[in-house]
Design an enzyme around this catalytic site. Structure first.
Site, short mmCIF file in Angstrom:
data_model
loop_
_atom_site.label_atom_id
_atom_site.label_comp_id
_atom_site.label_asym_id
_atom_site.label_seq_id
_atom_site.Cartn_x
_atom_site.Cartn_y
_atom_site.Cartn_z
N GLU A 1 -17.52 -13.04 -15.43
CA GLU A 1 -16.30 -12.64 -16.14
C GLU A 1 -16.39 -13.08 -17.61
O GLU A 1 -16.83 -14.19 -17.91
CB GLU A 1 -15.12 -13.33 -15.45
CG GLU A 1 -13.79 -13.19 -16.13
CD GLU A 1 -12.73 -14.11 -15.51
OE1 GLU A 1 -11.56 -13.96 -15.89
OE2 GLU A 1 -13.07 -14.95 -14.64
N ILE B 1 -14.39 -14.34 -20.72
CA ILE B 1 -13.10 -14.95 -21.07
C ILE B 1 -13.02 -15.05 -22.58
O ILE B 1 -13.90 -15.65 -23.22
CB ILE B 1 -12.95 -16.34 -20.43
CG1 ILE B 1 -12.94 -16.24 -18.90
CG2 ILE B 1 -11.66 -17.03 -20.91
CD1 ILE B 1 -12.91 -17.57 -18.17
N ASP C 1 -20.96 -31.85 -15.75
CA ASP C 1 -21.52 -31.91 -17.11
C ASP C 1 -20.42 -31.64 -18.12
O ASP C 1 -20.53 -30.76 -18.97
CB ASP C 1 -22.66 -30.88 -17.25
CG ASP C 1 -23.47 -31.07 -18.53
OD1 ASP C 1 -23.36 -32.14 -19.17
OD2 ASP C 1 -24.22 -30.14 -18.91
#
Length: 294
Positions: free
Chosen positions: A93, A95, A198
């Site tokens: 996706e 964004i 992370d």
């Protein structure tokens, strides 16, 4: 194999009938990142010409696991595969990021909600190994957190430093710490919860609505406090921690364990980027050896 599997998937699985534009996006130093605009919306594609699909498969599993918690916004992964010329790709996706990193307190709350929602019945670890930066991260399942963290996190990095730099001092002192760190976890209930793994400033953003977005994970199931191991380059402030601990209360000895979780990432930076990170790693180890009389 298709000559352009990315384009082929977007026009089939992505339900687009036409790709209107492709543009290069900053995607870090390891992969090439491209935005594909279509009549079915936009897609974010990372490609790597030299690494097979296993790295992106691990990333997709991590993104998928975080996405499934419905707690915090992450890019939904769609497709991973090999490139015909060698290398691999991941489609996810797209964004549209906002102008800021968003609210620290909302990030803290949503991260705590993700930790609460993402549970594992297998213990500590993950279904696949992945990478932290470009360093392999071993996620073999274990029912014992102290053993897991000592062996697959600190121990792995210490051995890397020994093999790479011949650094027997940091290796031997670090192994002493691993063997003696048990008391730091007294009176602590440790449940495996889904970690991004992370979480530094480069992997935190916000969408157009100001909602926090986290990306580029190194996911595994671990002690929730290990999520703060990159706090030295994440910029978490008081409002972040206050909001986090409202959802997941602080455990006894949290402050004593903070540097232990930072140590993993300092050692990784030492192994990735060289001696500039050795003194920070060494001073944490020495401080703990003094504290624990080890």
């Amino acid at each position: 194999m298709s000559e352009d599997p990315v384009r082929e998937w977007i026009l089939s699985g992505g339900k687009a009938t036409q790709i209107t534009k492709t543009s290069s996006v900053g995607g870090g130093c390891i992969n090439l990142a491209t935005r594909y605009d279509t009549d079915a919306g936009s897609f974010f594609v990372k490609t790597n010409r030299s690494i097979g699909p296993s790295m992106f498969e691990a990333e997709a599993l991590g993104l998928g696991a975080m996405y499934e918690t419905r707690a915090i916004r992450v890019p939904k992964p769609f497709k991973v595969g090999p490139l015909p010329t060698g290398g691999s790709y991941i489609i996810m996706e797209f964004i549209q990021f906002g102008n800021s990193r968003g609210s620290q307190s909302i990030l803290g709350r949503k991260l705590a909600e993700m930790h609460k929602a993402g549970k594992s019945e297998k213990g500590f670890g993950f279904d696949v190994n992945n990478t932290i930066g470009s360093t392999p991260q071993i996620n073999t399942w274990s029912l014992d957190w102290i053993q897991f963290y000592g062996e697959h996190r600190l121990g792995y990095q210490l051995k890397l430093a020994l093999d790479q730099y011949g650094d027997s001092t940091i290796y031997e002192k670090g192994q002493r710490l691993v063997k003696s760190m048990g008391p730091l976890f007294e009176n602590v209930a440790i449940e495996p919860c889904l970690l991004h793994g992370d979480l530094w400033s480069g992997n935190i953003s916000s969408d157009n609505n100001g909602e926090p977005v986290i990306l580029d994970p190194a996911c595994y199931y671990g002690h929730n406090e290990a999520e703060f191991g990159m706090s030295w380059c994440a910029g978490f402030g008081g409002s972040f921690y206050n909001a986090y601990f409202e959802v997941t209360p602080k455990q006894p000895g949290f402050e004593k364990r903070r540097d232990l979780y930072m140590l993993y990432h300092y050692l990784n930076h030492y192994n990735l980027f060289g001696s500039g990170y050795r003194s920070s790693s060494m001073s944490i180890i020495d401080d703990y050896l003094r504290m624990l009389n080890a």
